[in-house]
Motif scaffolding. Sequence first.
Motif, PDB file in Angstrom:
ATOM      1  N   LEU A   1      11.113   2.872 -27.892  1.00  9.00           N
ATOM      2  CA  LEU A   1      11.091   2.172 -26.193  1.00  9.00           C
ATOM      3  C   LEU A   1      12.097   0.936 -27.128  1.00  9.00           C
ATOM      4  O   LEU A   1      11.869  -0.236 -26.369  1.00  9.00           O
ATOM      5  CB  LEU A   1       9.128   1.286 -26.974  1.00  9.00           C
ATOM      6  N   GLN A   2      11.972   0.614 -28.714  1.00 12.76           N
ATOM      7  CA  GLN A   2      12.570  -0.371 -28.454  1.00 12.76           C
ATOM      8  C   GLN A   2      13.988   0.336 -28.984  1.00 12.76           C
ATOM      9  O   GLN A   2      15.485  -1.045 -29.085  1.00 12.76           O
ATOM     10  CB  GLN A   2      12.188  -1.060 -30.223  1.00 12.76           C
ATOM     11  N   ILE A   3      15.137   1.274 -29.328  1.00 13.36           N
ATOM     12  CA  ILE A   3      16.093   1.295 -29.428  1.00 13.36           C
ATOM     13  C   ILE A   3      17.302   1.141 -28.318  1.00 13.36           C
ATOM     14  O   ILE A   3      17.970   0.189 -28.761  1.00 13.36           O
ATOM     15  CB  ILE A   3      16.700   3.209 -29.565  1.00 13.36           C
ATOM     16  N   ALA A   4      16.889   1.050 -27.114  1.00 14.03           N
ATOM     17  CA  ALA A   4      17.803   0.182 -25.736  1.00 14.03           C
ATOM     18  C   ALA A   4      17.899  -1.360 -26.307  1.00 14.03           C
ATOM     19  O   ALA A   4      18.585  -1.528 -26.159  1.00 14.03           O
ATOM     20  CB  ALA A   4      17.835   0.537 -24.608  1.00 14.03           C
ATOM     21  N   ASP A   5      17.521  -1.900 -26.561  1.00 10.41           N
ATOM     22  CA  ASP A   5      17.544  -3.841 -26.972  1.00 10.41           C
ATOM     23  C   ASP A   5      17.666  -3.213 -28.026  1.00 10.41           C
ATOM     24  O   ASP A   5      18.682  -4.641 -27.898  1.00 10.41           O
ATOM     25  CB  ASP A   5      15.613  -3.981 -26.962  1.00 10.41           C
ATOM     26  N   THR A   6      17.755  -2.728 -29.219  1.00  6.43           N
ATOM     27  CA  THR A   6      18.804  -2.789 -30.148  1.00  6.43           C
ATOM     28  C   THR A   6      20.255  -2.780 -30.118  1.00  6.43           C
ATOM     29  O   THR A   6      20.195  -3.802 -30.440  1.00  6.43           O
ATOM     30  CB  THR A   6      17.955  -1.871 -31.665  1.00  6.43           C
ATOM     31  N   PHE A   7      20.635  -1.681 -29.398  1.00  8.72           N
ATOM     32  CA  PHE A   7      21.560  -1.445 -28.654  1.00  8.72           C
ATOM     33  C   PHE A   7      21.664  -2.666 -28.175  1.00  8.72           C
ATOM     34  O   PHE A   7      23.503  -3.085 -28.751  1.00  8.72           O
ATOM     35  CB  PHE A   7      21.786   0.018 -28.170  1.00  8.72           C
ATOM     36  N   LYS A   8      21.447  -3.047 -26.789  1.00 14.62           N
ATOM     37  CA  LYS A   8      22.080  -4.178 -25.662  1.00 14.62           C
ATOM     38  C   LYS A   8      21.689  -5.728 -26.671  1.00 14.62           C
ATOM     39  O   LYS A   8      22.762  -6.387 -26.458  1.00 14.62           O
ATOM     40  CB  LYS A   8      20.638  -4.471 -25.391  1.00 14.62           C
ATOM     41  N   SER A   9      20.950  -6.037 -27.908  1.00 14.39           N
ATOM     42  CA  SER A   9      21.020  -6.974 -28.191  1.00 14.39           C
ATOM     43  C   SER A   9      22.729  -7.076 -29.961  1.00 14.39           C
ATOM     44  O   SER A   9      22.979  -8.362 -30.456  1.00 14.39           O
ATOM     45  CB  SER A   9      20.207  -7.572 -29.270  1.00 14.39           C
ATOM     46  N   GLY A  10      22.724  -5.246 -30.159  1.00 11.63           N
ATOM     47  CA  GLY A  10      24.446  -5.878 -31.185  1.00 11.63           C
ATOM     48  C   GLY A  10      23.054  -5.813 -32.016  1.00 11.63           C
ATOM     49  O   GLY A  10      24.421  -6.188 -33.931  1.00 11.63           O
ATOM     50  N   LYS A  11      22.108  -4.886 -32.366  1.00  9.84           N
ATOM     51  CA  LYS A  11      22.058  -4.968 -34.057  1.00  9.84           C
ATOM     52  C   LYS A  11      21.712  -3.288 -34.399  1.00  9.84           C
ATOM     53  O   LYS A  11      20.962  -2.691 -35.226  1.00  9.84           O
ATOM     54  CB  LYS A  11      20.716  -5.748 -33.600  1.00  9.84           C
ATOM     55  N   LEU A  12      22.016  -2.480 -33.924  1.00  6.52           N
ATOM     56  CA  LEU A  12      22.475  -1.248 -33.671  1.00  6.52           C
ATOM     57  C   LEU A  12      22.909  -1.079 -34.877  1.00  6.52           C
ATOM     58  O   LEU A  12      24.182  -1.019 -34.939  1.00  6.52           O
ATOM     59  CB  LEU A  12      22.809   0.223 -32.616  1.00  6.52           C
ATOM     60  N   MET A  13      22.204  -0.108 -35.571  1.00  4.01           N
ATOM     61  CA  MET A  13      23.312  -0.006 -36.983  1.00  4.01           C
ATOM     62  C   MET A  13      24.533   1.520 -37.112  1.00  4.01           C
ATOM     63  O   MET A  13      23.984   2.435 -36.115  1.00  4.01           O
ATOM     64  CB  MET A  13      21.882   0.720 -38.815  1.00  4.01           C
ATOM     65  N   ARG A  14      25.156   0.627 -36.868  1.00  2.58           N
ATOM     66  CA  ARG A  14      27.284   1.180 -37.277  1.00  2.58           C
ATOM     67  C   ARG A  14      27.528   1.046 -38.598  1.00  2.58           C
ATOM     68  O   ARG A  14      27.703   0.248 -38.754  1.00  2.58           O
ATOM     69  CB  ARG A  14      27.091   1.332 -36.382  1.00  2.58           C
ATOM     70  N   SER A  15      28.409   2.046 -39.161  1.00  5.98           N
ATOM     71  CA  SER A  15      29.248   1.943 -40.129  1.00  5.98           C
ATOM     72  C   SER A  15      30.506   1.523 -39.437  1.00  5.98           C
ATOM     73  O   SER A  15      30.917   2.385 -38.888  1.00  5.98           O
ATOM     74  CB  SER A  15      29.531   3.000 -40.944  1.00  5.98           C
ATOM     75  N   ASP A  16      30.724   0.578 -39.786  1.00  6.69           N
ATOM     76  CA  ASP A  16      31.759  -0.379 -38.669  1.00  6.69           C
ATOM     77  C   ASP A  16      33.434  -0.722 -39.782  1.00  6.69           C
ATOM     78  O   ASP A  16      33.573  -1.326 -39.013  1.00  6.69           O
ATOM     79  CB  ASP A  16      31.826  -1.104 -37.672  1.00  6.69           C
TER      80      ASP A  16
END
Length: 161
Positions: A38-53
């Motif tokens: 339910l929350q993963i799309a909002d996390t991605f859209k807000s730029g907070k999806l964890m990623r090793s960058d």
Amino acid sequence: MAMMAMICADVFSRNLLGKSLPGVIELAELGIVSIVYLQIADTFKSGKLMRSDGIIKVIEAKFPRFGMAINALFDATGVVLFFYIAKGAQKRVLEAWEGGFYLGNQGSFTAPTWPMELIVTLGSALMSALFLASMLRHLIQLFGSKNDDTTSPIGQSHDRP
């Protein structure tokens, strides 16, 4: 909050009465998976999806166009991954709906699994669409501004004044 209260009540029941509350494990299992999707799309859209960058940030600083290409490839991978999760979960929704699948034990507590499967399907489909939009944005940035003088490891390198 309700899930936390339910789990705390179950812990107290186990310690004070020696019994667990019926359905807590099943509802927590269904709830946690549902909350994630339910929350993963909002996390991605807000730029907070964890990623090793860390490496990508260094590349973007030195070679912005190459960084855009790497980000587009990352996004393309996300499109494919979440598309296949949605496709697989869609089959599970239909199977769970038609088969009356549930978690728990008859006579004690049962909860249908199709709502969670539906949430996984919709959340994954939305994530695939968001990754597609992000990939297109990176590709437009990459190919849309050919007259800038950014340094690129691909092709001719230009010094900035």
